[in-house]
Design an enzyme around this catalytic site. Structure first.
Site, PDB file in Angstrom:
ATOM      1  N   ASP A  57      39.965  45.144 -10.146  1.00  0.00           N
ATOM      2  CA  ASP A  57      39.317  46.077  -9.224  1.00  0.00           C
ATOM      3  C   ASP A  57      38.506  45.332  -8.184  1.00  0.00           C
ATOM      4  OD1 ASP A  57      37.656  45.353 -11.445  1.00  0.00           O
ATOM      5  OD2 ASP A  57      36.218  46.874 -10.820  1.00  0.00           O
ATOM      6  N   GLU A 110      35.433  46.277 -13.566  1.00  0.00           N
ATOM      7  CA  GLU A 110      34.314  45.327 -13.576  1.00  0.00           C
ATOM      8  C   GLU A 110      33.267  45.666 -12.526  1.00  0.00           C
ATOM      9  OE1 GLU A 110      31.977  41.717 -12.592  1.00  0.00           O
ATOM     10  OE2 GLU A 110      33.328  42.847 -11.290  1.00  0.00           O
TER      11      GLU A 110
END
Length: 432
Positions: free
Chosen positions: A111, A176
């Site tokens: 991400d 994350e």
């Protein structure tokens, strides 16, 4: 200043040559990954679908290497507005189960932070653009580039028909940047399962402190994040009617915040430095060897100057009480994360140093990083396995910022570094 050394004779020579010859293919794959708008921060269904697609691409890539891949369901994210969004699955993958070899696990995330060209990007953030050897795009250095560099190293051994020197495991997530939802719970569940055979865990989610000299990171800062609120009443006041005859909450808040740090950056909370561990003589010797050009570091940050050339709540209550304000103040801790530190004498650090010497022809800077990477301490404390931070990115890569990039040189030489690290871990394992 530093350049890669000639490939050494032996197994790595073919690996290095292959990576050089196929670097355009590796860059093309990075371009395909960057094109996926895997933004985990903005809670939009479209972006969450992109995240799911990104995790699927990575799973397919790992299966293409011959890895056994499990996509672990991470449930749903409940938002404050009662909206519910799916959390992308966490990937657990493994390649090889030879008991004679060490097992190395790589942690990475797919991400990214939000990015829009109108915010100051010179190019479309989701179109990988190469300019003067710099690969611009969101996620290039944080963290898609390093994840792919690890995959490049593994795929090179496979393409050459060479036996992997180590057993490989992957822990790949997609949240994350939004707090790694469900990851800690999974790590706890898999302590005696997936992680039981792991010898060390590698994280490559940091940057060097230089533009050209590699670094190894053996510590990170913790994070204490507090919210201070000053309240007068539930409704707004008219400034013309009430201005000047009551305690302005903003004035109280400015005074409170202004009491925390002086102009030189020194924290003013009484007694706080009594809780700071002193720098050891060994650390001073390590720091003396760091190749830090402060002017280069300042230029890369694009600020005019740094502050230096070379307990929060009780204090706020004391300052607020001295103001004799009729307002109410509340202090709450929004986030508290512990620092992380590793033993640089552990064999994974010895292996990484040797690999850096092989690929870059120099000793690495040994540094503690200013960022907070909670998963490092979670993995180390929960699994009781050694963790190493082996970054690939240069100091000016601009993670989380406009015009994020990774240099082609860092990406390709970083792929070689991981390959060399595999071999060094294998050598140390056989002689341990």
């Amino acid at each position: 200043m530093f350049s890669a050394s000639s490939p050494p004779p032996g197994p790595l020579e073919k690996v290095f040559q292959y990576i050089d010859l196929h670097q355009d293919e590796f860059v093309q794959t990075l371009k395909e990954w960057v094109a996926v708008e895997s933004d985990s921060v903005q809670p939009a269904p479209r972006l969450r679908r992109e995240l799911l697609r990104m995790v699927g691409l990575a799973a397919d890539r790992l299966r293409g290497l011959g890895a056994r891949v499990a996509s672990v369901d991470a449930g749903f994210q409940q938002l404050p507005d009662s909206q519910t969004l799916p959390v992308p699955p966490i990937l657990l993958a493994e390649l090889g189960r030879d008991p004679k070899k060490p097992t190395v696990c790589f942690y990475g995330h797919l991400d990214v932070q939000p990015a829009r060209q109108e915010d100051g990007w010179l190019t479309d953030p989701y179109t990988l653009t190469e300019v003067d050897g710099k690969l611009y795009g969101r996620g290039t250095t944080d963290n898609k580039g390093p994840v792919l560099a690890w995959i490049n190293a593994v795929s090179t051994f496979k393409a050459l028909g060479e036996d992997l020197p180590v057993n490989i495991k992957f822990l790949i997530e997609g949240m994350e940047e939004a707090g790694s939802l469900a990851l800690e719970e999974l790590v706890r569940k898999e302590k005696s399962g997936f992680f039981s055979s792991v010898d060390c865990i590698v994280i490559s989610d940091n940057l060097w402190i230089s533009q050209r000299k590699p670094a190894l990171i053996y510590g990170t800062r913790g994070n204490s994040y507090f919210t201070v609120e000053v309240k007068c009443r539930d409704q707004d006041f008219h400034s013309g009617t009430f201005g000047g005859i009551l305690n302005e909450p903003m004035a109280d808040l400015v005074a409170l915040l202004g009491s925390l740090v002086d102009a030189s950056g020194r924290i003013l909370v009484p007694g706080i430095y009594e809780h700071v561990a002193p720098v050891t003589e060994e650390e001073k010797r390590v720091y003396a060897d760091i190749d830090l050009d402060v002017e280069e570091y300042r230029n890369s940050s694009q600020v005019k100057r740094f502050l230096f050339d070379t307990k929060v709540k009780q204090h706020l209550e004391y300052i607020f009480s001295k103001r004799n304000s009729s307002n109410q103040m509340t202090v709450s801790m929004a986030l508290g994360l512990h620092p992380w530190i590793a033993n640089i004498s552990d064999r994974q650090y010895l292996a990484a140093k040797r690999a850096i010497r092989t690929v870059f022809g120099t000793e690495p800077d040994m540094i503690r990083d200013g960022s907070t990477i909670p998963i490092a301490k979670i993995l180390q404390d929960t699994t009781q396995k050694s963790v190493i931070m082996l970054p690939l990115g240069a100091v000016d890569d601009g993670e989380h910022s406009q015009n994020e990039k990774i240099n082609r040189w860092n990406y390709i030489e970083g792929s070689k570094l991981f390959a060399a690290f595999f071999l060094e871990m294998a050598k140390l394992h056989s002689s341990w």
